[in-house]
Design a protein around this motif. Sequence first.
Motif, PDB file in Angstrom:
ATOM      1  N   GLY A 106       0.795  -1.226   0.000  1.00  0.00           N
ATOM      2  CA  GLY A 106       0.000   0.000   0.000  1.00  0.00           C
ATOM      3  C   GLY A 106       0.822   1.267   0.000  1.00  0.00           C
ATOM      4  O   GLY A 106       0.324   2.327   0.376  1.00  0.00           O
ATOM      5  N   ARG A 107       2.067   1.185  -0.405  1.00  0.00           N
ATOM      6  CA  ARG A 107       2.956   2.362  -0.448  1.00  0.00           C
ATOM      7  C   ARG A 107       3.327   2.672  -1.906  1.00  0.00           C
ATOM      8  O   ARG A 107       3.018   1.909  -2.815  1.00  0.00           O
ATOM      9  N   THR A 108       4.016   3.776  -2.071  1.00  0.00           N
ATOM     10  CA  THR A 108       4.575   4.128  -3.374  1.00  0.00           C
ATOM     11  C   THR A 108       5.987   4.666  -3.181  1.00  0.00           C
ATOM     12  O   THR A 108       6.259   5.374  -2.206  1.00  0.00           O
ATOM     13  N   ASP A 109       6.880   4.311  -4.091  1.00  0.00           N
ATOM     14  CA  ASP A 109       8.242   4.841  -4.056  1.00  0.00           C
ATOM     15  C   ASP A 109       8.439   5.925  -5.108  1.00  0.00           C
ATOM     16  O   ASP A 109       9.554   6.349  -5.369  1.00  0.00           O
ATOM     17  N   TYR A 110       7.329   6.373  -5.694  1.00  0.00           N
ATOM     18  CA  TYR A 110       7.401   7.351  -6.780  1.00  0.00           C
ATOM     19  C   TYR A 110       7.741   8.743  -6.266  1.00  0.00           C
ATOM     20  O   TYR A 110       8.455   9.495  -6.904  1.00  0.00           O
ATOM     21  N   ASN A 111       7.216   9.107  -5.111  1.00  0.00           N
ATOM     22  CA  ASN A 111       7.413  10.453  -4.564  1.00  0.00           C
ATOM     23  C   ASN A 111       8.735  10.511  -3.809  1.00  0.00           C
ATOM     24  O   ASN A 111       8.899   9.869  -2.776  1.00  0.00           O
ATOM     25  N   SER A 131       4.596  10.974   2.336  1.00  0.00           N
ATOM     26  CA  SER A 131       4.738  11.049   0.885  1.00  0.00           C
ATOM     27  C   SER A 131       4.777   9.679   0.227  1.00  0.00           C
ATOM     28  O   SER A 131       4.592   9.570  -0.985  1.00  0.00           O
ATOM     29  N   ASP A 132       5.022   8.620   0.988  1.00  0.00           N
ATOM     30  CA  ASP A 132       5.032   7.275   0.399  1.00  0.00           C
ATOM     31  C   ASP A 132       3.667   6.602   0.450  1.00  0.00           C
ATOM     32  O   ASP A 132       3.535   5.426   0.122  1.00  0.00           O
ATOM     33  N   GLY A 133       2.650   7.340   0.869  1.00  0.00           N
ATOM     34  CA  GLY A 133       1.299   6.798   0.900  1.00  0.00           C
ATOM     35  C   GLY A 133       0.899   6.196   2.223  1.00  0.00           C
ATOM     36  O   GLY A 133      -0.235   5.725   2.369  1.00  0.00           O
ATOM     37  N   LEU A 134       1.787   6.209   3.218  1.00  0.00           N
ATOM     38  CA  LEU A 134       1.428   5.700   4.539  1.00  0.00           C
ATOM     39  C   LEU A 134       0.491   6.695   5.220  1.00  0.00           C
ATOM     40  O   LEU A 134       0.828   7.857   5.390  1.00  0.00           O
ATOM     41  N   ILE A 135      -0.686   6.217   5.601  1.00  0.00           N
ATOM     42  CA  ILE A 135      -1.680   7.052   6.256  1.00  0.00           C
ATOM     43  C   ILE A 135      -2.266   6.260   7.416  1.00  0.00           C
ATOM     44  O   ILE A 135      -2.661   5.114   7.247  1.00  0.00           O
ATOM     45  N   PHE A 136      -2.291   6.865   8.590  1.00  0.00           N
ATOM     46  CA  PHE A 136      -3.001   6.244   9.706  1.00  0.00           C
ATOM     47  C   PHE A 136      -3.468   7.335  10.660  1.00  0.00           C
ATOM     48  O   PHE A 136      -3.003   8.475  10.597  1.00  0.00           O
ATOM     49  N   SER A 137      -4.403   6.977  11.528  1.00  0.00           N
ATOM     50  CA  SER A 137      -4.978   7.942  12.464  1.00  0.00           C
ATOM     51  C   SER A 137      -5.161   7.293  13.826  1.00  0.00           C
ATOM     52  O   SER A 137      -5.317   6.070  13.932  1.00  0.00           O
ATOM     53  N   ALA A 138      -5.149   8.128  14.849  1.00  0.00           N
ATOM     54  CA  ALA A 138      -5.423   7.640  16.193  1.00  0.00           C
ATOM     55  C   ALA A 138      -6.877   7.177  16.280  1.00  0.00           C
ATOM     56  O   ALA A 138      -7.762   7.766  15.652  1.00  0.00           O
ATOM     57  N   SER A 139      -7.115   6.126  17.039  1.00  0.00           N
ATOM     58  CA  SER A 139      -8.482   5.626  17.181  1.00  0.00           C
ATOM     59  C   SER A 139      -9.381   6.626  17.890  1.00  0.00           C
ATOM     60  O   SER A 139     -10.599   6.568  17.755  1.00  0.00           O
ATOM     61  N   ASP A 140      -8.785   7.569  18.644  1.00  0.00           N
ATOM     62  CA  ASP A 140      -9.554   8.622  19.312  1.00  0.00           C
ATOM     63  C   ASP A 140      -9.372   9.957  18.597  1.00  0.00           C
ATOM     64  O   ASP A 140      -9.326  11.005  19.231  1.00  0.00           O
ATOM     65  N   MET A 141      -9.266   9.901  17.285  1.00  0.00           N
ATOM     66  CA  MET A 141      -8.951  11.073  16.482  1.00  0.00           C
ATOM     67  C   MET A 141      -9.798  12.278  16.877  1.00  0.00           C
ATOM     68  O   MET A 141     -11.006  12.178  17.029  1.00  0.00           O
ATOM     69  N   GLY A 142      -9.147  13.398  17.072  1.00  0.00           N
ATOM     70  CA  GLY A 142      -9.808  14.628  17.451  1.00  0.00           C
ATOM     71  C   GLY A 142      -8.827  15.578  18.110  1.00  0.00           C
ATOM     72  O   GLY A 142      -7.694  15.216  18.426  1.00  0.00           O
TER      73      GLY A 142
END
Length: 803
Positions: free
Chosen positions: A225-230, A246-257
């Motif tokens: 789920g990543r990219t090495d293009y950027n 920039s490599d496409g890694l995206i995550f969020s805290a379970s208590d996001m806010g």
Amino acid sequence: MAYQQTASSPKCPRFLILLVITVFCCCFATAKTQKSLERGASFSVEDDSGFLTSPDKSFTCGFYGVGTNAYWFSIWFTNSENKTLVWMANRDRPVNALGSRVSLSRDGTMVLTDVDGKIVWESSTNSTPTGAERAELLNSGNLVLKNPLGKILWQSFDFPTDTLLPKQPFTKTMKLTSSLGRGNFGTGYFSFYFDNDNVLRLIYDGPDISSVYWPGPGLSVYQNGRTDYNSSRIAVFDEMGNFVSSDGLIFSASDMGARVKRRLTTDYDGNLRLYSLNSTGSWVITWEALAQQCRVHGICGRNGICVYTPELKCSCLPGYEAVDISNWNKGCKPKFKPTCSQSQRVKFKQIQYVDFYGFDLNYSESTSIQNCTKLCVEDCRCEAFVYRGQKCYTKGALFSGLRSPTIEGSLYLRLPEPLSMETSPAANLTVFNSCRTNAVKIGTSSMYDHPSKTVRWVYLYSFAAAIGAVEFLFILSGWWLLFRRSQGMSAPLVDKYRLISSNFRMYLYAELKKATRNFKEELGRGGSGTVYKGVLADERVVAVKALADIYQAEEVFWAEVSTIEKINHMNLVRTWGFCSEGKHRLLISEYVENGSLDKHLFPPNFLGWKERFKVAIGIAKGLAYLHHECLEWVIHCDVKPENILLDSNFEPKIADFGLAKLFERGGLNAVSSHIRGTKGYMAPEWALNLSITAKVDVYSYGVVLLEIVKGIRLSNRVVENAEEEEAEMKRFVRIARRKIQCGEDEWIEDMLDPRLEGQFSMNQAAKMVEIGISCVEEDRNKRPTMDSVVQMLLECEEESNIQ
């Protein structure tokens, strides 16, 4: 009872005096807590009040002590249990309790000295002084050195240790490196960093080996789920608990806010975790890179095996013993003297459900276990081999061992004969003389061979199987009930489950109806649907888009939703979820405060030049991401001012990108099934029924860019031109080209919004007009790509001379 005796004692006045002195000292110490350290000033370990605090009191900077004589110059969370450290200046060289101090020297360099006056650490990384006037600790946890004008000359954010804080950029020059252990702050073996292929990874870099273990080393960059293009190699961690790279890694805290203190830390056990601070001062894990801790390489060292019992536990291979039972990173050492003598008889101990990562000497397919054994015996480097499914892997070293029932096949450990085995006799041993080619397999007595114990184990396994079957039925029923509520959705079950289990989640229609107060406040509407304002249960303000009938088709909706959840860029509106329930198809996105570009740009409204240029470059970056950096190419097909939203800082965010045309990376042109877009912004190839490429977005961007320059609608206006009518856009382009070709002086002023009244950058304006003209070329092959547009705009981004 003792307290009452003390209270009635004539010594009570002395007690009161001591109490008053203690309170006074505490208040005095608190009063001396500093907000800044001025040039020429210092504080020492002995000075208990020698601390810097952030204005909001969230962070403290000073000397952190362990034991009686070891101190580190550090930053920590003020209100956390045990003062959780987030940064250390001298993690590998603690200073003495007496005489050690930190100073802001006369040349503006922050210096840490030990008891003997030797410099342990200094802020300057070269011989050039910073010239700082003062040191401050910001509310973000960033220790900064500032000059008299307040400009930051040095900051701790540029030199992280094991922790990343919100608002702290993470770049290619940085690493989050773990500590050695609990309470041992020395530089450890695990690091989070940008690799040379532009991908964020976790690596074990120990004394003997270096091994990447996350993301999955057995998969390709794109499979992970990543990219090495950027190649920009930058990541951002925001105050809401979102991490975007920039490599496409995206995550969020379970208590996001908002209003939650967080940290992202590479822990001493090798896992990367996101923590949130609760009201009691303790930390809660709200995201972690590895759910299975044994997947961390090197955690049990050389010749060690990681197993869940159910807690993680390290153990040694048979014939080996721990080097240091308190530090499993050191692994295990053999109880025997390794030899490679041709006369030495060897035997192989079978260990089921165990594998070791890497260090393969040979790999053979469709081979027998006898041939595999022979390969290992004849190679002096071979310490063991793995045999599964007629595949043979001989191992030159045994690192990152894992025992799991999911592992197929067995490990066959090479041991000298004779060897007193102190482990369970359940394993099979193959005795082999290295001078001969025949092997003799000796079956040892096994507890599983005892009749009474066999019956007992049969019952045990049968009971476990029954429990597992019941659990499976519960899970299956839960899935069925969940998707039953969506009234017969036809997308593949695995795709739906993956979407629901991610941070990009599915919402119930009842939730959205309540959030929007029965879809009361309409923000806008267009060809793809109507947008309403809503407030979710977690107090996030969102935009809820009810999709038009064209998107009701089940397969179309799920195909496009599965792509939206992979896309994230600061110049694209963030989509947080979806609803597919009965006839309802909705998308839930972030709410962008300042509305669409058209409401700020065109008369009677007005947008300043700096904001216009920011918008132009932001739109270009967002489209370049869609065209060049996504795992699948995404063509927006409807770029126009109404689909460009502006946040509180007038940073543009492209909306409606999710339901555009998708193209597989590496594929050729594709033909759209129906015309998309808005008249005036549509490229000529739409009307000519030509194949559609990303150049249709380039054309639309060119129209928007020229409208940003001119400050009026060019796309739908018609003017009288001599004997015939002419579209305003064509007239603008024709006149601009003529002026450029003729080399007219001050030509750019005639092409700009007169309301700017000369308040613009000449170079930026000229570049924007030139780019806009090239983007609206009739021949799409002459139009630039969006990544080249970004580069051209970046070249004049720093231009600040407003005429």
